[in-house]
Design an enzyme around this catalytic site. Structure first.
Site, PDB file in Angstrom:
ATOM      1  CE1 TYR A   1      -1.912   2.922   3.335  1.00 35.83           C
ATOM      2  CE2 TYR A   1      -3.072   3.040   1.244  1.00 35.83           C
ATOM      3  CZ  TYR A   1      -2.795   3.570   2.496  1.00 35.83           C
ATOM      4  OH  TYR A   1      -3.398   4.736   2.916  1.00 35.83           O
TER       5      TYR A   1
ATOM      6  CG  LEU B   1       4.608 -10.346  -5.421  1.00 38.48           C
ATOM      7  CD1 LEU B   1       4.329 -11.014  -6.765  1.00 38.48           C
ATOM      8  CD2 LEU B   1       4.162  -8.865  -5.446  1.00 38.48           C
TER       9      LEU B   1
ATOM     10  CB  ALA C   1       8.572  -4.190   8.600  1.00 37.92           C
TER      11      ALA C   1
ATOM     12  CB  SER D   1       5.939   2.496  13.254  1.00 37.38           C
ATOM     13  OG  SER D   1       4.720   2.582  13.933  1.00 37.38           O
TER      14      SER D   1
ATOM     15  CE1 TYR E   1       4.355  -1.019  13.988  1.00 34.40           C
ATOM     16  CE2 TYR E   1       5.296  -2.587  12.450  1.00 34.40           C
ATOM     17  CZ  TYR E   1       4.869  -1.301  12.754  1.00 34.40           C
ATOM     18  OH  TYR E   1       4.977  -0.304  11.813  1.00 34.40           O
TER      19      TYR E   1
ATOM     20  CE  LYS F   1       8.082  -0.960  10.968  1.00 35.19           C
ATOM     21  NZ  LYS F   1       8.418  -0.783   9.546  1.00 35.19           N
TER      22      LYS F   1
ATOM     23  CG  PHE G   1     -11.366  -1.706  19.504  1.00 38.00           C
ATOM     24  CD1 PHE G   1     -10.535  -1.666  18.382  1.00 38.00           C
ATOM     25  CD2 PHE G   1     -12.191  -2.815  19.687  1.00 38.00           C
ATOM     26  CE1 PHE G   1     -10.523  -2.712  17.465  1.00 38.00           C
ATOM     27  CE2 PHE G   1     -12.184  -3.864  18.788  1.00 38.00           C
ATOM     28  CZ  PHE G   1     -11.355  -3.816  17.659  1.00 38.00           C
TER      29      PHE G   1
ATOM     30  CG  ASP H   1      -5.926   0.713  21.040  1.00 32.35           C
ATOM     31  OD1 ASP H   1      -4.917   0.342  20.421  1.00 32.35           O
ATOM     32  OD2 ASP H   1      -7.079   0.601  20.603  1.00 32.35           O
TER      33      ASP H   1
HETATM   34  C1  WQD Z   1      -6.804   3.553  15.254  1.00 31.56           C
HETATM   35  C2  WQD Z   1      -7.921   3.859  16.247  1.00 31.56           C
HETATM   36  C3  WQD Z   1      -8.411   2.003  17.688  1.00 31.56           C
HETATM   37  C4  WQD Z   1      -9.957  -0.559  14.456  1.00 31.56           C
HETATM   38  C5  WQD Z   1      -1.602   0.836  14.295  1.00 31.56           C
HETATM   39  C6  WQD Z   1      -0.287   0.297  14.669  1.00 31.56           C
HETATM   40  C7  WQD Z   1       0.759   1.309  14.373  1.00 31.56           C
HETATM   41  C8  WQD Z   1       0.666   1.726  12.936  1.00 31.56           C
HETATM   42  C9  WQD Z   1      -0.719   2.217  12.578  1.00 31.56           C
HETATM   43  C10 WQD Z   1       2.126   0.715  11.319  1.00 31.56           C
HETATM   44  C11 WQD Z   1      -7.634   3.302  17.647  1.00 31.56           C
HETATM   45  C12 WQD Z   1      -9.613   2.325  16.782  1.00 31.56           C
HETATM   46  C13 WQD Z   1      -9.415   0.501  15.157  1.00 31.56           C
HETATM   47  C14 WQD Z   1     -11.293  -0.955  14.705  1.00 31.56           C
HETATM   48  C15 WQD Z   1     -11.476   0.792  16.336  1.00 31.56           C
HETATM   49  N1  WQD Z   1       1.004   0.648  12.066  1.00 31.56           N
HETATM   50  N2  WQD Z   1     -10.164   1.157  16.070  1.00 31.56           N
HETATM   51  N3  WQD Z   1     -12.005  -0.256  15.639  1.00 31.56           N
HETATM   52  O1  WQD Z   1      -3.636   1.133  16.603  1.00 31.56           O
HETATM   53  O2  WQD Z   1      -3.416   3.630  16.118  1.00 31.56           O
HETATM   54  O3  WQD Z   1      -1.866   2.000  15.043  1.00 31.56           O
HETATM   55  O4  WQD Z   1      -1.611   1.167  12.918  1.00 31.56           O
HETATM   56  O5  WQD Z   1       3.014   1.526  11.398  1.00 31.56           O
HETATM   57  O6  WQD Z   1       1.999   0.717  14.630  1.00 31.56           O
HETATM   58  O7  WQD Z   1      -0.307   0.081  16.066  1.00 31.56           O
HETATM   59  O8  WQD Z   1      -4.211   2.085  14.328  1.00 31.56           O
HETATM   60  O9  WQD Z   1      -6.145   1.848  12.860  1.00 31.56           O
HETATM   61  O10 WQD Z   1      -5.638  -0.013  14.505  1.00 31.56           O
HETATM   62  O11 WQD Z   1      -6.529   2.150  15.345  1.00 31.56           O
HETATM   63  O12 WQD Z   1     -12.160   1.408  17.179  1.00 31.56           O
HETATM   64  O13 WQD Z   1     -11.872  -1.914  14.114  1.00 31.56           O
HETATM   65  O14 WQD Z   1      -9.119   3.207  15.812  1.00 31.56           O
HETATM   66  O15 WQD Z   1      -8.839   1.659  18.995  1.00 31.56           O
HETATM   67  O16 WQD Z   1      -8.185   4.207  18.582  1.00 31.56           O
HETATM   68  P1  WQD Z   1      -3.324   2.226  15.641  1.00 31.56           P
HETATM   69  P2  WQD Z   1      -5.656   1.436  14.205  1.00 31.56           P
END
Ligand code: WQD
Length: 330
Positions: free
Chosen positions: A11, A33, A74, A116, A140, A144, A207, A284
């Site tokens: 992506y 891939l 990664a 990250s 994770y 990094k 969440f 979180d």
């Molecule tokens: C965002 C917000 C969730 C899904 C993660 C990785 C981080 C980076 C980005 C790579 C939070 C809420 C999410 C859902 C929800 N990855 N949520 N319902 O956790 O901030 O970061 O992705 O670099 O390393 O940890 O991203 O999109 O999972 O969550 O309520 O089905 O959305 O609680 O508040 P996050 P996320």
């Protein structure tokens, strides 16, 4: 400039490739891939199928001579990293060490790492700048940080420089529709919301609604992938011009809550988007927002496309295009 993107069929990698191609750089894509798509690889890129754990294959491709490499290969699911640590240590740490050591051996002196915000863990102050303590709360994030530490050491020991780009929450799609690939089985918020809006998923879970935030839901710093891609160009130029290391945040500096994302998505898509409020997700933080002062100062970078409307609308366009021909019962 000749630049080789490890993980370039994914992506973010696809958007980074587009940005380099737009300024007529020569772009190589090295990808196994496993999650990236061959169809994402622009015809103007040279494609090399391979795994970063295959040292011989990495060495063979690097021997073609490159001005810089970008490491985007990664695994990135924080939750999964706590359940499958072997997968993350093998690919993210061992695989990255293969890349670093083979780059040093091939005298490829400029290395850009897709890092990250997860390296910071629970924020002790906001916005988070690059001086913030790094105490990752998931494996994770640790992988990094471990890669960053190895880059720092190899830069001390060999003629080798790096830029670590600490992404906050990458989101959105190319505004000209040049990237139409969907992530399989996404866990991140925005693709999950889009899957519900597009009828690919019956509903979603929010969440936590009891955080100390504007509306009780989690707040994150969403940064458009086109803005992120521009950061890679600027990082490559920085390395070739300065031969210095840099660790820098890439974030919009603007926090958006889950509820705000949901409300905007309902408005733009016109869909109900069934969402149920459930318990917080372990690990979180309530809020995570970047300071991008250093990126602006050292790279001249700032987010231009990262408004919630731009992020949601550009993503919805891709989901609509991918689901236009699917019947309700398909
Ligand atoms: C965002 C917000 C969730 C899904 C993660 C990785 C981080 C980076 C980005 C790579 C939070 C809420 C999410 C859902 C929800 N990855 N949520 N319902 O956790 O901030 O970061 O992705 O670099 O390393 O940890 O991203 O999109 O999972 O969550 O309520 O089905 O959305 O609680 O508040 P996050 P996320």
């Amino acid at each position: 400039m000749k630049v080789l993107l490890f993980g370039g069929a994914g992506y973010i990698g696809t958007h980074v490739a587009l940005a380099f191609l737009e300024r007529n750089d020569t772009v190589g894509i090295f990808d196994n891939l496993s999650s990236g798509l061959r169809s994402n690889v622009d015809e103007h890129c040279q494609f090399y199928e391979g795994d970063i754990l295959n040292r011989e294959r990495v060495r063979e491709v690097l021997s073609e001579g490159w001005d810089a490499v970008v490491h985007l290969a990664a695994f990135k699911a924080a939750g999964e990293s706590m359940l499958k640590p072997f997968k993350y240590s093998e690919n993210n740490i061992t695989g990255s060490l293969v890349l670093i050591t083979e780059c040093v051996r091939a005298e490829v002196k400029n290395f850009i790492l897709s890092s990250s915000a997860a390296v910071y863990g629970e924020p002790t102050y906001l916005p988070v700048d690059e001086k913030h303590p790094t105490n990752p709360t998931n494996y994770y994030g640790y992988t990094k940080l471990c890669i960053e530490e190895n880059l720092k050491w190899y830069s001390k020991l060999k003629e080798f420089n790096y830029v670590a780009l600490r992404y906050f929450n990458a989101a959105g799609y190319d505004g000209d529709g040049r990237m139409m690939g969907l992530e399989n089985n996404p866990a991140n918020l925005i693709p999950v919301v889009m899957e519900v809006a597009a009828g690919l998923r019956p509903n979603m879970l929010v969440f936590g609604k009891d955080y100390d935030t504007v509306d009780g839901t989690g707040v994150r710093d969403y940064v458009h992938v086109t803005d992120l891609a521009k950061g890679h160009l600027l990082a490559a130029d920085y390395l070739l011009e300065n031969h210095k290391n840099l660790v820098v945040n890439l974030g919009s500096e603007y926090g958006l809550s889950v509820q705000q994302i949901l409300d905007t998505a309902r408005e733009i898509t016109g869909k109900e988007i069934d969402a149920q409020y459930v318990e917080r997700r372990p690990g979180d933080p309530a809020k995570l927002v970047a300071s991008s002062t250093l990126a602006k100062k050292e790279l001249g970078w700032e987010a231009e496309y990262s408004s919630v409307e731009s992020i949601v609308a550009s993503t919805w366009k891709v989901y609509q295009a991918n689901t236009k021909n699917t019947t309700i019962n398909s």
